[in-house]
Design an enzyme around this catalytic site. Structure first.
Site, PDB file in Angstrom:
ATOM      1  N   ILE A 171       0.826  -1.224   0.000  1.00  0.00           N
ATOM      2  CA  ILE A 171       0.000   0.000   0.000  1.00  0.00           C
ATOM      3  C   ILE A 171       0.851   1.261   0.000  1.00  0.00           C
ATOM      4  O   ILE A 171       0.358   2.361  -0.037  1.00  0.00           O
ATOM      5  CB  ILE A 171      -0.978   0.027   1.206  1.00  0.00           C
ATOM      6  CG1 ILE A 171      -0.267  -0.361   2.502  1.00  0.00           C
ATOM      7  CG2 ILE A 171      -2.182  -0.835   0.934  1.00  0.00           C
ATOM      8  CD1 ILE A 171      -1.163  -0.435   3.708  1.00  0.00           C
ATOM      9  N   GLY A 172       2.145   1.061   0.078  1.00  0.00           N
ATOM     10  CA  GLY A 172       3.010   2.249   0.064  1.00  0.00           C
ATOM     11  C   GLY A 172       4.465   1.798   0.108  1.00  0.00           C
ATOM     12  O   GLY A 172       4.768   0.744   0.653  1.00  0.00           O
ATOM     13  N   PHE A 193      13.251   3.787   2.729  1.00  0.00           N
ATOM     14  CA  PHE A 193      13.833   2.484   3.046  1.00  0.00           C
ATOM     15  C   PHE A 193      12.776   1.563   3.659  1.00  0.00           C
ATOM     16  O   PHE A 193      13.082   0.671   4.399  1.00  0.00           O
ATOM     17  CB  PHE A 193      15.009   2.647   4.010  1.00  0.00           C
ATOM     18  CG  PHE A 193      14.744   3.602   5.158  1.00  0.00           C
ATOM     19  CD1 PHE A 193      15.339   4.862   5.208  1.00  0.00           C
ATOM     20  CD2 PHE A 193      13.867   3.257   6.193  1.00  0.00           C
ATOM     21  CE1 PHE A 193      15.080   5.750   6.263  1.00  0.00           C
ATOM     22  CE2 PHE A 193      13.595   4.135   7.240  1.00  0.00           C
ATOM     23  CZ  PHE A 193      14.203   5.385   7.274  1.00  0.00           C
ATOM     24  N   ALA A 194      11.492   1.817   3.310  1.00  0.00           N
ATOM     25  CA  ALA A 194      10.449   0.956   3.874  1.00  0.00           C
ATOM     26  C   ALA A 194       9.390   0.662   2.824  1.00  0.00           C
ATOM     27  O   ALA A 194       9.170   1.456   1.905  1.00  0.00           O
ATOM     28  CB  ALA A 194       9.801   1.635   5.076  1.00  0.00           C
ATOM     29  N   LYS A 195       8.797  -0.517   2.976  1.00  0.00           N
ATOM     30  CA  LYS A 195       7.638  -0.884   2.155  1.00  0.00           C
ATOM     31  C   LYS A 195       6.512  -1.143   3.153  1.00  0.00           C
ATOM     32  O   LYS A 195       6.747  -1.691   4.238  1.00  0.00           O
ATOM     33  CB  LYS A 195       7.991  -2.154   1.371  1.00  0.00           C
ATOM     34  CG  LYS A 195       6.857  -2.742   0.585  1.00  0.00           C
ATOM     35  CD  LYS A 195       7.322  -3.700  -0.506  1.00  0.00           C
ATOM     36  CE  LYS A 195       8.210  -4.797  -0.010  1.00  0.00           C
ATOM     37  NZ  LYS A 195       8.470  -5.801  -1.079  1.00  0.00           N
ATOM     38  N   GLY A 243       8.365   3.764   0.529  1.00  0.00           N
ATOM     39  CA  GLY A 243       9.070   5.049   0.634  1.00  0.00           C
ATOM     40  C   GLY A 243      10.562   4.786   0.570  1.00  0.00           C
ATOM     41  O   GLY A 243      11.002   3.816  -0.015  1.00  0.00           O
ATOM     42  N   ASP A 264       9.274  16.516  12.717  1.00  0.00           N
ATOM     43  CA  ASP A 264       9.041  16.371  11.272  1.00  0.00           C
ATOM     44  C   ASP A 264       7.554  16.440  10.961  1.00  0.00           C
ATOM     45  O   ASP A 264       7.011  15.644  10.190  1.00  0.00           O
ATOM     46  CB  ASP A 264       9.635  15.038  10.755  1.00  0.00           C
ATOM     47  CG  ASP A 264       9.784  15.037   9.218  1.00  0.00           C
ATOM     48  OD1 ASP A 264       9.927  13.942   8.644  1.00  0.00           O
ATOM     49  OD2 ASP A 264       9.712  16.141   8.617  1.00  0.00           O
TER      50      ASP A 264
END
Ligand SMILES: O=C(Nc1ccc2c(c1)CCNCC2)c1ccc(Br)cc1
Length: 337
Positions: free
Chosen positions: A18-19, A23-25, A21, A133
């Site tokens: 569903i996404g 260094f992550a899935k 980025g 952030d």
């Protein structure tokens, strides 16, 4: 070639991505015992490289932070090569995309969202954390159209408490406070208030108060602190943005004052309530009963195991059963003991 066995698949049925980025899935998944939907953030340790400490920071922060407007962490699993974070399912996607799709939000809708954002930030500040952030990409919409704060990878928990100065420059430039980009020492709470001011402006305008393709020019605009005031903004909302986007952090409104600002409390009898709706020491009786039957433990033993908060499958099962109950569904484990 079958997917290599992943310990995550002992507890979750992994579905589509569903996404993805840096260094992550992120994959949609179903918790096998309760049937509840979750989001599984999968990170490869090798790919993380020097960013690995950020993940540890995020995990420790999310274990501590339990609030109705902070994305809930349910479980953490680690193998030699991967880290899996099992998180609250937020099918509404990013607030950023929601604003873009609507061009900009009407003041009333912005107020509802901003109350949730201020509530989440006031809560994490009382827990000793600064997010650092804050931006619409880090606010997700859940299935009841409420906001959940994510991405604590840059958060700070100053050892000397929230009055302790920070110095690391981080976050996204367009939302970063002047003192932070100046390289001065700064207070995380004050920098978060500035970022929320930029966020509120973006919610109601659909564009940023300080923007430039050239980073140097952008920094100059932020340090100057001058921005356009579109004619559709009400005087109260302009006042609030003005006191949040004060270049001098000592002149800036603080979170306590924010909670009772007239624009935020419009139509309410009291200041915004930022307390968590979860309570760490009260454990739900129905969940204990259901889990004690399934895991074949006495209720007292089950209670003691839950209260260890190991963020293993027990912690996940407890929180997901509690979610079911809160949504009016039976507080039941679907798999026979
Ligand atoms: O649940 C999440 N994302 C998500 C879940 C479902 C759907 C979306 C996002 C939007 C894309 N369309 C499918 C519906 C989610 C939750 C936590 C984090 Br961190 C990152 C993503």
């Amino acid at each position: 070639m079958p997917t290599p066995y992943r310990p995550i698949e002992e507890y979750y049925q992994l579905r589509h991505t569903i996404g993805s980025g840096g260094f992550a899935k992120v994959k949609l998944a179903h918790h096998i015992l309760t049937g509840e939907k979750v989001a599984v953030k999968i990170m490869d340790k090798a790919a993380l490289g020097p960013d690995l400490p950020r993940v540890q920071i995020e995990i420790e922060a999310m274990k501590t932070l339990t609030h109705q407007h902070v994305c809930k962490l349910y479980q953490v699993l680690e193998t030699d090569t991967k880290i899996f974070m099992v998180l609250e399912y937020c099918p509404g996607g990013e607030l950023f995309d929601y604003i873009v799709a609507k061009d900009r939000l009407p003041e009333e809708e912005a107020r509802v969202f901003f109350r949730q954002i201020v509530s989440a930030v006031a809560y994490i500040h009382t827990e000793g954390y600064a997010h650092r952030d804050l931006k619409p990409e880090n606010l997700l919409l859940d299935e009841t159209h409420n906001l959940k704060l994510i991405d604590f990878g840059l958060c700070a928990k100053p050892k000397g408490g929230m009055d302790h100065q920070l110095s690391t420059c981080c976050g996204s430039p367009a939302y970063a406070a002047p003192e932070l980009i100046q390289g001065d020492e700064y207070l995380g709470a004050e920098a978060d208030v500035w970022s929320m001011g930029v966020l509120l402006y973006a919610l109601m305008c659909g564009f940023l108060p300080f923007d430039d393709d050239n980073v140097g020019a952008l920094y100059r605009k932020i340090r100057k602190g001058q921005y356009e005031v579109p004619d559709w903004l009400s005087p109260q909302s302009v006042d609030l943005i003005n006191v949040m986007l004060q270049v001098n952090p000592k002149c800036r409104i603080n979170v306590k004052e924010l909670l009772c600002h007239p624009w935020l409390t419009e139509g309410l009898a009291e200041p915004i309530d930022f307390r968590t709706k979860y309570s760490n020491n009260h454990i739900d009786e129905d969940c204990i009963t259901e889990m004690s039957i399934h895991f074949k433990k006495s209720k007292n033993t089950m209670l003691d195991i839950i209260k260890d908060w190991k963020y293993d499958d027990i912690t996940a099962t407890y929180f997901l059963l509690l979610n079911k109950k809160r949504r009016g569904k039976p507080c039941r484990i679907l798999v026979p003991p």
